[in-house]
Design a protein around this motif. Structure first.
Motif, PDB file in Angstrom:
ATOM      1  N   LEU A 105       0.845  -1.189   0.000  1.00 11.50           N
ATOM      2  CA  LEU A 105       0.000   0.000   0.000  1.00 11.50           C
ATOM      3  C   LEU A 105       0.886   1.247   0.000  1.00 11.50           C
ATOM      4  CD1 LEU A 105      -2.641  -1.008   2.703  1.00 11.50           C
ATOM      5  CD2 LEU A 105      -2.874  -1.158   0.223  1.00 11.50           C
ATOM      6  N   PRO A 106       0.463   2.306  -0.718  1.00 12.82           N
ATOM      7  CA  PRO A 106       1.295   3.518  -0.815  1.00 12.82           C
ATOM      8  C   PRO A 106       1.192   4.415   0.417  1.00 12.82           C
ATOM      9  CG  PRO A 106      -0.701   3.823  -2.077  1.00 12.82           C
ATOM     10  CD  PRO A 106      -0.749   2.402  -1.566  1.00 12.82           C
ATOM     11  N   ILE A 107       1.486   3.843   1.573  1.00 13.46           N
ATOM     12  CA  ILE A 107       1.503   4.605   2.818  1.00 13.46           C
ATOM     13  C   ILE A 107       2.776   4.239   3.570  1.00 13.46           C
ATOM     14  CG2 ILE A 107      -1.009   4.740   3.002  1.00 13.46           C
ATOM     15  CD1 ILE A 107      -0.916   2.482   5.052  1.00 13.46           C
ATOM     16  N   ALA A 108       3.191   5.133   4.461  1.00 15.80           N
ATOM     17  CA  ALA A 108       4.422   4.909   5.215  1.00 15.80           C
ATOM     18  C   ALA A 108       4.228   3.812   6.251  1.00 15.80           C
ATOM     19  CB  ALA A 108       4.857   6.208   5.892  1.00 15.80           C
ATOM     20  N   THR A 109       5.332   3.124   6.564  1.00 20.93           N
ATOM     21  CA  THR A 109       5.349   2.179   7.678  1.00 20.93           C
ATOM     22  C   THR A 109       5.706   2.963   8.939  1.00 20.93           C
ATOM     23  OG1 THR A 109       6.058   0.369   6.237  1.00 20.93           O
ATOM     24  CG2 THR A 109       6.410   0.077   8.613  1.00 20.93           C
ATOM     25  N   THR A 110       4.839   2.920   9.952  1.00 13.97           N
ATOM     26  CA  THR A 110       5.068   3.693  11.176  1.00 13.97           C
ATOM     27  C   THR A 110       4.833   2.804  12.391  1.00 13.97           C
ATOM     28  OG1 THR A 110       2.829   4.460  11.721  1.00 13.97           O
ATOM     29  CG2 THR A 110       3.969   5.622   9.938  1.00 13.97           C
ATOM     30  N   ASP A 111       5.090   3.376  13.581  1.00 16.81           N
ATOM     31  CA  ASP A 111       4.817   2.666  14.820  1.00 16.81           C
ATOM     32  C   ASP A 111       3.686   3.345  15.606  1.00 16.81           C
ATOM     33  OD1 ASP A 111       6.079   4.966  15.622  1.00 16.81           O
ATOM     34  OD2 ASP A 111       7.688   3.967  16.739  1.00 16.81           O
ATOM     35  N   ARG A 112       2.833   4.093  14.898  1.00 18.32           N
ATOM     36  CA  ARG A 112       1.765   4.830  15.578  1.00 18.32           C
ATOM     37  C   ARG A 112       0.824   3.910  16.344  1.00 18.32           C
ATOM     38  NH1 ARG A 112      -0.303   9.386  11.191  1.00 18.32           N
ATOM     39  NH2 ARG A 112       1.679  10.492  10.968  1.00 18.32           N
ATOM     40  N   LEU A 113       0.654   2.688  15.867  1.00 14.07           N
ATOM     41  CA  LEU A 113      -0.263   1.753  16.528  1.00 14.07           C
ATOM     42  C   LEU A 113       0.496   0.626  17.222  1.00 14.07           C
ATOM     43  CD1 LEU A 113      -2.990   1.506  13.723  1.00 14.07           C
ATOM     44  CD2 LEU A 113      -3.065   2.888  15.805  1.00 14.07           C
ATOM     45  N   GLN A 114       1.770   0.860  17.508  1.00 14.26           N
ATOM     46  CA  GLN A 114       2.584  -0.159  18.169  1.00 14.26           C
ATOM     47  C   GLN A 114       1.939  -0.575  19.486  1.00 14.26           C
ATOM     48  OE1 GLN A 114       5.529  -1.225  16.650  1.00 14.26           O
ATOM     49  NE2 GLN A 114       5.456  -2.902  18.115  1.00 14.26           N
ATOM     50  N   GLY A 115       1.811  -1.872  19.705  1.00  9.83           N
ATOM     51  CA  GLY A 115       1.236  -2.391  20.941  1.00  9.83           C
ATOM     52  C   GLY A 115      -0.274  -2.599  20.881  1.00  9.83           C
ATOM     53  N   GLU A 116      -0.936  -2.077  19.823  1.00  5.61           N
ATOM     54  CA  GLU A 116      -2.383  -2.244  19.691  1.00  5.61           C
ATOM     55  C   GLU A 116      -2.703  -3.591  19.043  1.00  5.61           C
ATOM     56  OE1 GLU A 116      -4.483  -0.315  20.975  1.00  5.61           O
ATOM     57  OE2 GLU A 116      -3.707   1.732  21.022  1.00  5.61           O
ATOM     58  N   VAL A 117      -3.761  -4.207  19.538  1.00  7.03           N
ATOM     59  CA  VAL A 117      -4.301  -5.435  18.938  1.00  7.03           C
ATOM     60  C   VAL A 117      -5.725  -5.082  18.510  1.00  7.03           C
ATOM     61  CG1 VAL A 117      -4.862  -7.858  19.261  1.00  7.03           C
ATOM     62  CG2 VAL A 117      -2.852  -6.878  20.411  1.00  7.03           C
ATOM     63  N   ILE A 118      -5.946  -4.976  17.198  1.00  8.56           N
ATOM     64  CA  ILE A 118      -7.161  -4.345  16.680  1.00  8.56           C
ATOM     65  C   ILE A 118      -8.065  -5.360  15.997  1.00  8.56           C
ATOM     66  CG2 ILE A 118      -8.063  -2.579  15.112  1.00  8.56           C
ATOM     67  CD1 ILE A 118      -5.448  -1.060  15.472  1.00  8.56           C
ATOM     68  N   CYS A 119      -9.342  -5.247  16.297  1.00  9.33           N
ATOM     69  CA  CYS A 119     -10.384  -6.035  15.635  1.00  9.33           C
ATOM     70  C   CYS A 119     -11.258  -5.063  14.842  1.00  9.33           C
ATOM     71  CB  CYS A 119     -11.219  -6.786  16.675  1.00  9.33           C
ATOM     72  SG  CYS A 119     -12.502  -7.851  15.967  1.00  9.33           S
ATOM     73  N   PHE A 120     -11.710  -5.487  13.656  1.00 10.05           N
ATOM     74  CA  PHE A 120     -12.567  -4.664  12.801  1.00 10.05           C
ATOM     75  C   PHE A 120     -13.948  -5.299  12.682  1.00 10.05           C
ATOM     76  CE2 PHE A 120      -8.297  -3.542  11.616  1.00 10.05           C
ATOM     77  CZ  PHE A 120      -8.352  -2.201  11.276  1.00 10.05           C
ATOM     78  N   THR A 121     -14.963  -4.448  12.535  1.00  7.57           N
ATOM     79  CA  THR A 121     -16.317  -4.942  12.304  1.00  7.57           C
ATOM     80  C   THR A 121     -17.088  -3.933  11.467  1.00  7.57           C
ATOM     81  OG1 THR A 121     -18.355  -5.765  13.345  1.00  7.57           O
ATOM     82  CG2 THR A 121     -17.246  -3.949  14.450  1.00  7.57           C
ATOM     83  N   GLY A 122     -18.000  -4.412  10.625  1.00  9.18           N
ATOM     84  CA  GLY A 122     -18.809  -3.525   9.796  1.00  9.18           C
ATOM     85  C   GLY A 122     -18.178  -3.233   8.448  1.00  9.18           C
TER      86      GLY A 122
END
Length: 272
Positions: free
Chosen positions: A184-201
Motif C-alpha cells: 500500500l502507498p503509505i508509510a510504515t510507522t509505529d503509531r499503533l505499536q502495541g495495539e491489537v485491533i479487531c474490525f467490524t462492519g
C-alpha cells in the motif's frame, strides 16, 4: 438481470442524519440506458470541489425532488443497483424516497461473483482497472455512469437480493498480507505499536485493506474479540456480538473514519 436502475447518492458523511445532496439514476434494459435522472441543487457562489455532495443543498426532505425520484421509479419499476447498496438504500428508506422492501442489489457482490480475482472492489480501483478513468470522481452521475460501464463489461450473472441470508457485502474474507508483502502507498510507522485491533462492519476499504493499514502502522490484527484485543474499529452495520464484547471489556470503540483520520489517511486513496 436485464432490467435495473443504477443509483448513486452523495451524502457528505456515513451518518444517515447528514442527508442527501446528489442523486443520480440510470434506467438500464439489456445493458442499454433507457432513462436518466439527476437531482441536485447547487449552492450559488460555492468555490470548493463539488464532490461527495459538497457544494449542494440538502435535498433529503424536499418534496419536489422526492416526487421526481418516485416518478422516475414508477416509470422504470426495476430493482435498484448501487455500489455498496446497503448504504444508499439506508438513506433512501430513512427519508422515505423508497419503501423498505423495495428490491435492491449490491454491485460489489455481483462484480465479485463475476471476477473474484481482483484485489479491491472499491469504485476507485475498478475504474482504473477497466481503464475508464484515472479515478472515480465521487460525483453522483459520473460514478453511476462508471458503474454502468463496468457492469456492461462484466455482465454479471449472479445477483443476490440485499437483505437475504446469503448476502455478504464483500463475499469471503481475504486475509491481510504480512508486513513485508504489503505494498500500500503509505508509510510504515509505529503509531499503533502495541495495539491489537479487531474490525467490524463495512468500511471505505475492504476488510483486508483496513487490516493492512493497521499492520503498516505497527498493530496486530485479530478477527474476533480476545483477551488481548485493545481496540475495536467499527464501520457501517457493525456486528452486535463484537460491539457487546468490546463494551463488556471496556475497549475503545473507534469509528473507521476516525481511525483513518488518526493516521492522516482520510483524504487519500490508498488502493492506488
Amino acid at each position: 438481470m436485464d432490467k435495473m436502475v443504477l443509483i448513486d447518492l452523495e451524502t457528505q458523511d456515513f451518518r444517515v442524519e447528514t442527508g442527501i445532496y446528489e442523486v443520480a439514476c440510470l434506467a438500464v434494459e439489456n445493458y442499454e440506458i433507457v432513462g436518466r435522472l439527476y437531482l441536485a441543487k447547487e449552492i450559488p457562489g460555492y468555490r470548493g470541489q463539488r464532490k461527495y455532495g459538497f457544494g449542494f443543498y440538502n435535498i433529503s426532505r424536499d418534496p419536489e425532488y422526492i416526487s421526481r425520484f418516485q416518478d422516475f421509479m414508477e416509470k422504470h419499476p426495476y430493482p435498484i443497483v448501487a455500489h455498496n447498496c446497503s448504504f444508499d438504500r439506508k438513506f433512501l428508506v430513512y427519508y422515505r424516497w423508497l419503501p423498505a422492501d423495495y428490491p435492491a442489489y449490491c454491485s460489489i457482490q455481483a462484480i465479485k461473483a463475476a471476477d473474484g480475482s481482483l484485489p479491491s472492489y472499491a469504485l476507485d480501483y475498478l475504474v482504473r482497472h477497466f481503464h475508464l478513468a484515472p479515478a472515480a470522481d465521487h460525483t453522483a452521475m459520473s460514478d453511476t455512469e462508471n458503474l454502468y460501464r463496468i457492469l456492461k463489461i462484466l455482465r454479471p450473472r449472479t445477483w443476490i437480493p440485499l437483505g437475504s441470508e446469503e448476502f455478504r457485502p464483500y463475499g469471503p474474507r481475504i486475509k491481510p498480507r504480512p508486513l513485508e508483502e504489503i505494498d500500500l502507498p503509505i508509510a510504515t510507522t509505529d503509531r499503533l505499536q502495541g495495539e491489537v485491533i479487531c474490525f467490524t462492519g463495512d468500511s471505505p476499504y475492504p476488510r483486508h485493506i483496513m487490516q493492512e493499514i493497521a499492520i503498516k502502522n505497527g498493530a496486530r490484527v485479530v478477527n474476533s474479540i480476545t483477551p488481548r484485543t485493545t481496540m475495536l474499529v467499527t464501520g457501517r452495520h457493525p456486528g452486535p456480538k463484537k460491539l457487546a464484547q468490546a463494551r463488556e471489556r471496556g475497549l475503545p470503540i473507534v469509528p473507521d473514519h476516525e481511525f483513518l483520520a488518526r493516521l492522516n489517511l482520510s483524504d487519500r486513496d490508498i488502493t492506488a
